[in-house]
Design an enzyme around this catalytic site. Structure first.
Site, PDB file in Angstrom:
ATOM      1  N   ARG A 100      78.817 112.613 -17.907  1.00  0.00           N
ATOM      2  CA  ARG A 100      79.122 113.339 -16.669  1.00  0.00           C
ATOM      3  C   ARG A 100      80.470 112.888 -16.114  1.00  0.00           C
ATOM      4  O   ARG A 100      81.292 113.707 -15.705  1.00  0.00           O
ATOM      5  CB  ARG A 100      78.014 113.102 -15.638  1.00  0.00           C
ATOM      6  CG  ARG A 100      78.302 113.746 -14.296  1.00  0.00           C
ATOM      7  CD  ARG A 100      77.955 112.742 -13.181  1.00  0.00           C
ATOM      8  NE  ARG A 100      78.481 113.181 -11.916  1.00  0.00           N
ATOM      9  CZ  ARG A 100      79.592 112.720 -11.373  1.00  0.00           C
ATOM     10  NH1 ARG A 100      80.321 111.820 -11.979  1.00  0.00           N
ATOM     11  NH2 ARG A 100      80.007 113.164 -10.203  1.00  0.00           N
ATOM     12  N   HIS A 105      85.981 113.731 -14.585  1.00  0.00           N
ATOM     13  CA  HIS A 105      87.254 113.051 -14.335  1.00  0.00           C
ATOM     14  C   HIS A 105      88.271 113.145 -15.466  1.00  0.00           C
ATOM     15  O   HIS A 105      89.463 112.993 -15.240  1.00  0.00           O
ATOM     16  CB  HIS A 105      87.001 111.575 -14.011  1.00  0.00           C
ATOM     17  CG  HIS A 105      86.111 111.388 -12.823  1.00  0.00           C
ATOM     18  ND1 HIS A 105      86.489 111.735 -11.545  1.00  0.00           N
ATOM     19  CD2 HIS A 105      84.847 110.920 -12.723  1.00  0.00           C
ATOM     20  CE1 HIS A 105      85.502 111.483 -10.711  1.00  0.00           C
ATOM     21  NE2 HIS A 105      84.488 110.987 -11.398  1.00  0.00           N
TER      22      HIS A 105
END
Length: 147
Positions: A100, A105
């Site tokens: 995730r 990011h």
């Protein structure tokens, strides 16, 4: 149990994410690796699914009047220590937090092979997690009824 309705809504949202992933799951690996729409559907819904799992874990930890761990992955390990989920599931879910984080990011560096493998082989871990939480919610209701 405090936050029962919130937990149920988050579980419903998790079910939607899993359904969306399963709708595109019939595509081959080649199709997935070359189709941006498939990649987006899976990436977005995996992000949501994992985040919803983190949210649920945080609610359960908070209900125990414990501090939320600094690292998101550690919330699943704490659920294991609280005997809400088993250690095997806790480690798998904790590991998924890394995926995730990469998707959120470092999207341009996301390993599509890894994403494919997770979506096509490890998504059932979140179904098992949802069942464990539903069992907890229902057992808590039984405890309330019996008092």
């Amino acid at each position: 149990m405090k936050s029962k309705l919130t937990l149920e809504k988050k579980i419903q949202s998790m079910e939607i994410c899993i359904t969306r992933i399963k709708k595109v799951k019939n595509s081959t690996k080649e199709e997935f690796l070359t189709n941006l729409d498939l990649q987006d559907v899976i990436t977005l819904n995996l992000q949501r699914l994992i985040q919803l799992g983190i949210d649920i874990a945080c609610i359960l930890i908070s209900n125990q009047n414990l501090l939320i761990p600094e690292r998101m992955a550690d919330v699943f390990l704490l659920l294991n220590r609280l005997e809400i989920i088993d250690s095997d599931l806790a480690f798998k879910l904790a590991k998924s937090v890394g995926l995730r984080n990469l998707a959120v990011h470092e999207y341009s560096n996301l390993d599509l092979d890894l994403l494919y493998e997770f979506a096509y082989t490890e998504i059932q871990d979140y179904t098992i997690f949802m069942l464990a939480i539903l069992k907890l919610i229902n057992s808590d209701l039984e405890d309330i009824k019996n008092t």
